[in-house]
Each structure stands twice: as structure tokens, then as C-alpha cells.
Design a protein around this motif. Sequence first.
Motif, PDB file in Angstrom:
ATOM      1  N   GLU A  79      81.546  59.759  32.190  1.00 39.05           N
ATOM      2  CA  GLU A  79      80.144  60.191  32.208  1.00 39.05           C
ATOM      3  C   GLU A  79      79.756  60.772  33.563  1.00 39.05           C
ATOM      4  OE1 GLU A  79      77.009  58.518  30.347  1.00 39.05           O
ATOM      5  OE2 GLU A  79      78.083  57.898  28.546  1.00 39.05           O
ATOM      6  N   LEU A  80      80.191  60.146  34.633  1.00 39.96           N
ATOM      7  CA  LEU A  80      79.852  60.671  35.953  1.00 39.96           C
ATOM      8  C   LEU A  80      80.394  62.088  36.128  1.00 39.96           C
ATOM      9  CD1 LEU A  80      80.455  57.519  38.192  1.00 39.96           C
ATOM     10  CD2 LEU A  80      78.269  58.437  37.382  1.00 39.96           C
ATOM     11  N   ALA A  81      81.603  62.324  35.638  1.00 39.95           N
ATOM     12  CA  ALA A  81      82.187  63.667  35.724  1.00 39.95           C
ATOM     13  C   ALA A  81      81.382  64.657  34.882  1.00 39.95           C
ATOM     14  CB  ALA A  81      83.641  63.629  35.262  1.00 39.95           C
ATOM     15  N   GLU A  82      80.930  64.203  33.715  1.00 38.90           N
ATOM     16  CA  GLU A  82      80.142  65.083  32.846  1.00 38.90           C
ATOM     17  C   GLU A  82      78.811  65.446  33.491  1.00 38.90           C
ATOM     18  OE1 GLU A  82      81.955  63.164  28.715  1.00 38.90           O
ATOM     19  OE2 GLU A  82      79.940  62.644  29.397  1.00 38.90           O
ATOM     20  N   TYR A  83      78.153  64.467  34.105  1.00 41.13           N
ATOM     21  CA  TYR A  83      76.876  64.750  34.761  1.00 41.13           C
ATOM     22  C   TYR A  83      77.028  65.871  35.799  1.00 41.13           C
ATOM     23  CZ  TYR A  83      75.598  59.990  33.116  1.00 41.13           C
ATOM     24  OH  TYR A  83      75.362  58.855  32.371  1.00 41.13           O
ATOM     25  N   VAL A 125      71.308  67.612  32.425  1.00 43.65           N
ATOM     26  CA  VAL A 125      71.407  66.380  31.655  1.00 43.65           C
ATOM     27  C   VAL A 125      70.073  66.204  30.941  1.00 43.65           C
ATOM     28  CG1 VAL A 125      71.614  63.866  31.734  1.00 43.65           C
ATOM     29  CG2 VAL A 125      73.062  65.285  33.193  1.00 43.65           C
ATOM     30  N   GLN A 126      70.129  65.944  29.647  1.00 42.89           N
ATOM     31  CA  GLN A 126      68.896  65.775  28.872  1.00 42.89           C
ATOM     32  C   GLN A 126      68.742  64.309  28.469  1.00 42.89           C
ATOM     33  OE1 GLN A 126      66.878  68.781  26.233  1.00 42.89           O
ATOM     34  NE2 GLN A 126      68.077  67.683  24.695  1.00 42.89           N
ATOM     35  N   VAL A 127      67.554  63.771  28.712  1.00 45.82           N
ATOM     36  CA  VAL A 127      67.253  62.369  28.425  1.00 45.82           C
ATOM     37  C   VAL A 127      65.953  62.297  27.628  1.00 45.82           C
ATOM     38  CG1 VAL A 127      68.470  61.508  30.466  1.00 45.82           C
ATOM     39  CG2 VAL A 127      66.034  62.088  30.625  1.00 45.82           C
ATOM     40  N   PRO A 128      65.672  61.124  26.997  1.00 50.79           N
ATOM     41  CA  PRO A 128      64.503  61.056  26.123  1.00 50.79           C
ATOM     42  C   PRO A 128      63.248  60.450  26.737  1.00 50.79           C
ATOM     43  CG  PRO A 128      65.943  59.225  25.661  1.00 50.79           C
ATOM     44  CD  PRO A 128      66.590  60.002  26.772  1.00 50.79           C
ATOM     45  N   SER A 129      63.276  60.043  28.008  1.00 53.50           N
ATOM     46  CA  SER A 129      62.125  59.299  28.519  1.00 53.50           C
ATOM     47  C   SER A 129      62.038  59.368  30.035  1.00 53.50           C
ATOM     48  CB  SER A 129      62.233  57.832  28.091  1.00 53.50           C
ATOM     49  OG  SER A 129      63.385  57.232  28.675  1.00 53.50           O
ATOM     50  N   GLU A 130      60.868  58.968  30.533  1.00 52.06           N
ATOM     51  CA  GLU A 130      60.659  58.886  31.972  1.00 52.06           C
ATOM     52  C   GLU A 130      61.528  57.793  32.575  1.00 52.06           C
ATOM     53  OE1 GLU A 130      59.501  59.197  35.870  1.00 52.06           O
ATOM     54  OE2 GLU A 130      59.371  60.646  34.219  1.00 52.06           O
ATOM     55  N   PHE A 131      61.703  56.682  31.870  1.00 54.43           N
ATOM     56  CA  PHE A 131      62.573  55.620  32.368  1.00 54.43           C
ATOM     57  C   PHE A 131      63.986  56.147  32.595  1.00 54.43           C
ATOM     58  CE2 PHE A 131      65.843  52.556  30.874  1.00 54.43           C
ATOM     59  CZ  PHE A 131      65.867  51.739  32.001  1.00 54.43           C
ATOM     60  N   GLY A 165      70.331  59.369  42.966  1.00 50.87           N
ATOM     61  CA  GLY A 165      70.498  60.549  43.801  1.00 50.87           C
ATOM     62  C   GLY A 165      70.779  61.814  43.026  1.00 50.87           C
ATOM     63  N   PHE A 166      70.535  61.802  41.722  1.00 49.57           N
ATOM     64  CA  PHE A 166      70.798  62.979  40.896  1.00 49.57           C
ATOM     65  C   PHE A 166      69.718  64.031  41.136  1.00 49.57           C
ATOM     66  CE2 PHE A 166      71.346  65.285  36.848  1.00 49.57           C
ATOM     67  CZ  PHE A 166      72.723  65.347  36.790  1.00 49.57           C
ATOM     68  N   ASP A 167      70.110  65.276  41.130  1.00 48.83           N
ATOM     69  CA  ASP A 167      69.190  66.384  41.379  1.00 48.83           C
ATOM     70  C   ASP A 167      68.134  66.443  40.268  1.00 48.83           C
ATOM     71  OD1 ASP A 167      67.895  68.733  41.906  1.00 48.83           O
ATOM     72  OD2 ASP A 167      69.673  70.008  41.805  1.00 48.83           O
ATOM     73  N   PRO A 168      66.858  66.204  40.588  1.00 43.55           N
ATOM     74  CA  PRO A 168      65.818  66.259  39.545  1.00 43.55           C
ATOM     75  C   PRO A 168      65.763  67.602  38.826  1.00 43.55           C
ATOM     76  CG  PRO A 168      64.945  65.282  41.550  1.00 43.55           C
ATOM     77  CD  PRO A 168      66.297  65.851  41.901  1.00 43.55           C
ATOM     78  N   ALA A 169      66.238  68.641  39.495  1.00 39.74           N
ATOM     79  CA  ALA A 169      66.206  69.975  38.898  1.00 39.74           C
ATOM     80  C   ALA A 169      67.134  70.093  37.697  1.00 39.74           C
ATOM     81  CB  ALA A 169      66.589  71.021  39.943  1.00 39.74           C
ATOM     82  N   LYS A 170      68.074  69.163  37.572  1.00 42.83           N
ATOM     83  CA  LYS A 170      69.042  69.224  36.477  1.00 42.83           C
ATOM     84  C   LYS A 170      68.682  68.321  35.298  1.00 42.83           C
ATOM     85  CE  LYS A 170      73.395  69.350  37.158  1.00 42.83           C
ATOM     86  NZ  LYS A 170      74.799  69.061  37.563  1.00 42.83           N
TER      87      LYS A 170
END
Length: 405
Positions: free
Chosen positions: A157-161, A167-173, A182-187
Motif C-alpha cells: 500500500e505504501l508503494a501504491e500511495y 489517493v481517493q478516500v471516503p471521509s475527513e477522518f 506527511g502525505f501531500d494533501p494535494a494528492k
Amino acid sequence: MSVDRTVVSVMGRFHAFDLARELDRRGRLARLFTSYPSSLLPRFGLDPAMGRTLPWVELSTRALRKVAPERGRRHAPWFARRYDRWVAAQLEEGPSAFIGWSGQCRASLERARDLGMTTIVERGSAHIEVQRDLLAAEFERAGLRPVLPHPAVVEAELAEYELADFVQVPSEFARASFVERGFDPAKILVNAYGVELGAFSPPVRQPAGFRVLFCGRASVQKGIGHLLAGFAALDAPEAELWIQGAVEQDAEHYRAECTDERVKWLGHRPQHDLPSVYREAHVFCLPSIQDGFGLVVPQAMASGLPVVVTSSTGAADMVREGVDGHVVPPGDAAAITAVLRNLHADRERLRTMSAAAAERVGSGWSWSDYGARAVELLERARAMCGHAPVVIPGPGAATTLRRAG
């Protein structure tokens, strides 16, 4: 003018079938890759001609999990790699975007990038390391042997990120968990899940008694121990707690040690039975330690149930505090008790919240709404390259999208 079309890939089903169906209805689906047999696709509103399937993977993983759960967990990464390589070998030029489910799309992401597609990893939970750490802490608190994501899954998963454009997620959490690491919020893209409004509706009249409902796989991750403790402290002899769903191995001792006759362990039931189960309840509770969203929450609200969720349950985004539900801290049994006690004591408020829950879900939370947002996100993801953030209206918190340059 050509229309951008998207490839969706999932080993299993999850909400990928809902995404594929909504894209197809809008003429935006290029192909669905899945381990489900093609004969089952029409059951989910999908055209078998749009799918390519690898059913031996689905049959093998299910059989192994059933007869030897621990071996099934250990071998899951191997099956995921086999499936991923198969998808990568099938990808062809033409589609504009590729969406692959996390933990099973590293090779197919690389191939999609080579073919010029915009690449998106769909992650239904918190960042894999945050999920692992939250669960490790909960198992330690409960004094249980930890059951954590396999190290090979974490590595994949880390390699995929890093490989994917987004990366698409379903919630603010879930979004916040990536930022925390430390993930780029732009992604990060955010699109909350939906519910089939035609399948779930409130009862004509509220049932007698006071019934708390949990739906899903009863597990440490879903906070089943805290729910049992919170309900046990509720001084209401006529109240019942219904636990609808299979019990995971890590939670079996909770069922074995439960002596409260008010707790009913209903076991697994097929999806088409769930609407009638929801209509027999008064309150829904999903006190997860971590949960990217929780599809059962909008189902419960559509059925007229006020919901009690934790701040680590992504569906908290849709809850209006004190209006159609309550958000409590994860791991806080006393907070669950307090909410249930108040709802039990004030039936007029319970009825008001029930109506508000059904009203809430009817505005912006259908699968059609989800599909419309998915198309807009895909269009803007394709167009963005180092521009300022773009706010895409959603039913809950706004969705921010910006592609990194």
C-alpha cells in the motif's frame, strides 16, 4: 468529442461495483476488472460485457478464509499480487483514468501510468500505517493477541500511495490520517459513499420497546467490546442490543463471555434482509476504532434510525450532532451509555431524530449523487496540474482537489 472513460479494478466487490455502475450509467466506464464471476454482475446492476473477471481468485480466497482463517490472512498478499499482475497484463491504450483498490494494484498502477492514464488508488480506510497503529493500541488495551495488516500488505500500500497521482478516500477522518503521515494533501481526493434509497426506508410506525442495532462484522476494529460494555451499563430491562453480522475470530471471546440476555447475536444475513432488520430497531450504533466510512450508517439513517458513531468512523461526516445522531470518542463505553440513556428516556426526541435521519440521507447521499461527484472529481483530476485548490461541493465536508505539479 471523445468522452473520458475510466478503468475500475477490485479484487472482491466492496463499493467498486457501485462506482462502476454509476460511471457506466454516465457512459464513463471503460472496463471493470474483478475477481467476482461475471454471472453475478447483473445482480449489482452491471453489464457483464463491461467486466473482465478472474473468479478462481475469489473462490480460492473465500475457501481458504473459511477453512483456515489464519492461513487465509497470510496468503492474502500472494493472491493480491496474482490478481494485480493479471489486471496489468489486460490493460490497453484508450481509457483516460485507472482506479485500483489499495493493496492490490501496484503493477496495474505502473502499467496504467505507462499508458498515460491518470492513476488513483481507492483507499476505504485510514492510511494503512494509521490503521495498523490504532488497532495495535486497541488490542494492547484489551489484552488480546493483535490481528494487524500483514507487513506485505503495508509495504504494497505504501508503494501504491507513492505511485498513484491521487489517493481517493471516503471521509475527513481518512483524509486527515494521510495528512498526519506527511502525505501531500494535494494528492488526496474525498468522495463520501452513498446508499440505495429505494431499498431502505423508515417503518410506518416505530416498533415497541427500545432496540439498539449494530450491523457489520463484529470485531475489535468495529469497537464491539465498547458497544457491549456501553449497553451493559444501560439500566433498561426491556432494551435489547441486536448484533447483526458474523463475529470475527478476534471478537469471539466477547460473544462467549456475554451473559446479558438482552443481547441478541443474529449472525450473518443476506443484504436483502437488512431493510427489515433496520426497521425493527430504534437506534443504530457503530463505535469503530477506525473505519474509513461505514456503509451501514447511511443505510441505517435512510431507515429512520438516529446513529451513534465515533469520531474515528468516517460516516461521522454526515451526522449532525444532536439532530440525527451523536459522535462519541472511540473506545468510550461511558459516552455510548450516556447517549443511549438519553434517547431511551426521551421518546419524543427519538422520534424527531428518526425523521431527521431519513431526511438527511435523502439529500446528497444516494449512489447517484456519489456517481455525479465521482465524474466531476475524475474530470478535474485530469485537468489539474499545479493549479490552486478547487472545491467540489459534496453532501458533507467540502472536497478539495489539487494535482501536484
